[in-house]
Design an enzyme around this catalytic site. Structure first.
Site, short mmCIF file in Angstrom:
data_model
loop_
_atom_site.label_atom_id
_atom_site.label_comp_id
_atom_site.label_asym_id
_atom_site.label_seq_id
_atom_site.Cartn_x
_atom_site.Cartn_y
_atom_site.Cartn_z
N SER A 1 0.76 3.96 1.64
CA SER A 1 1.92 3.97 1.81
C SER A 1 2.60 4.95 2.60
O SER A 1 2.00 6.08 2.73
CB SER A 1 2.55 3.93 0.38
OG SER A 1 4.19 4.14 0.46
N TYR B 1 3.98 8.23 -7.84
CA TYR B 1 3.46 7.23 -6.74
C TYR B 1 3.11 7.85 -5.35
O TYR B 1 2.01 7.66 -5.01
CB TYR B 1 4.65 6.17 -6.42
CG TYR B 1 4.35 5.22 -5.45
CD1 TYR B 1 3.52 4.26 -5.99
CD2 TYR B 1 4.78 5.17 -4.31
CE1 TYR B 1 3.28 3.04 -4.87
CE2 TYR B 1 4.49 4.19 -3.24
CZ TYR B 1 3.71 3.19 -3.67
OH TYR B 1 3.34 2.01 -2.68
#
Length: 301
Positions: free
Chosen positions: A148, A161
């Site tokens: 990501s 995350y």
């Protein structure tokens, strides 16, 4: 990897989002597809759609947090198709909140899927692909790990995350170097998408019972969920476009894959902070309204 027809692709998180779009492209290219996912209904639906296109599909319910489940996926792949050429370690979940408010269950779930899922995929499939290369003249393979932009940046209120995705970037860069070191006929890439409309903002739907959170979400977790839903749903770049960019990168043996290259300015600023020993720059300098929204939800004065 230049040739795709009749090659075997394994896709974790293959029933929705990027995984489903990888599979659609693979089907159009004449690949044999192995789909792995924890959501059985979505898995069955995607398999039926792909088979209607004429693709050969093996669908396996698989919790990538577990080494034995990923090994069973590899065993089923070899039993059905006898080889592996392309692996997408793609399964992922989203979660946020102030980093000290994340529970042990939160950490175990997010790291279990986002990081350990990739670890298990690399540990299980890379040796298998190297073995396939010995038995197949002209073998070409590739591994794509989904990270990501959060693996290159550190926005507040989504630390759990961020940690998982930074680790995937590091793992992927090392995998690339290790494969280069032994001159393996296997390429490696890391996909770093930004906000793309997928189901990741609704990850809680698939949270397993063994890592269920006791009690409701904290105010910071609710705020993170609201920001995530808004950002993801309003994304202009579609998952199908990112999947096509990914296949283009595989053909061109390109390592870094981005959905939003313009966001790299923030990555450059972070690198400059590190090199110049500056304190981390304000991540909301260009969008102060996001900070204001978060602070309002957290009652920060």
């Amino acid at each position: 990897m230049k040739e795709f027809k009749d090659k075997v692709a394994v896709i974790t998180g293959g029933a929705s989002g990027f995984g489903r779009e990888f599979a659609n492209i693979g089907a159009r290219l004449g690949m044999k597809l192995v789909l792995a996912d924890v959501q059985q209904d979505a898995l069955d639906k995607t398999r039926a759609e792909l088979e209607a296109q004429g693709a050969e599909v093996l669908a396996v319910r698989c919790d990538v947090r577990k080494a034995e489940a990923v090994q069973a996926l590899a065993d089923a792949t070899m039993e059905r198709f006898k080889a592996v050429h392309l692996v997408f370690n793609n399964a992922g979940v989203g979660s946020g909140g102030l980093i000290w408010e994340n529970s042990i269950a939160d950490w175990e779930w997010v790291l279990g899927v986002n990081l350990w899922g990739v670890i298990h995929g690399v540990r299980t499939f890379t040796p298998l692909m190297l073995e396939c290369a010995k038995n197949e003249p002209g073998y070409q393979g590739h591994i794509v790990n989904t990270a990501s932009m959060a693996g290159l940046l550190n926005a507040p209120n989504m630390g759990i995350y961020n940690v998982s995705k930074h680790a995937v970037v590091s793992l992927s860069e090392t995998l690339f170097q290790d494969l280069q070191l032994i001159k393996a006929p296997i390429g490696a890439s890391v996909l770093c998408p930004y906000f793309v409309p997928t189901g990741i903002s609704q990850s809680q739907r698939n949270r397993p019972d063994d890592v269920k959170e006791e009690g409701g979400p904290t105010a910071s977790q609710q705020a993170a969920q609201a920001v995530s839903e808004k950002a993801v749903s309003s994304g202009k770049v579609r998952a199908a476009e990112v999947a096509q960019r990914t296949f283009d990168a595989i053909r061109n043996d390109a390592f870094y894959i981005y959905s939003h290259p313009h966001a790299l300015g923030n990555v450059q600023t972070r690198m400059e902070d590190i090199i110049l020993q500056r304190n981390p720059s304000d991540p909301f300098a260009a969008a102060p309204q996001i900070r204001e929204m978060l602070q309002a939800k957290l009652s920060v004065k």
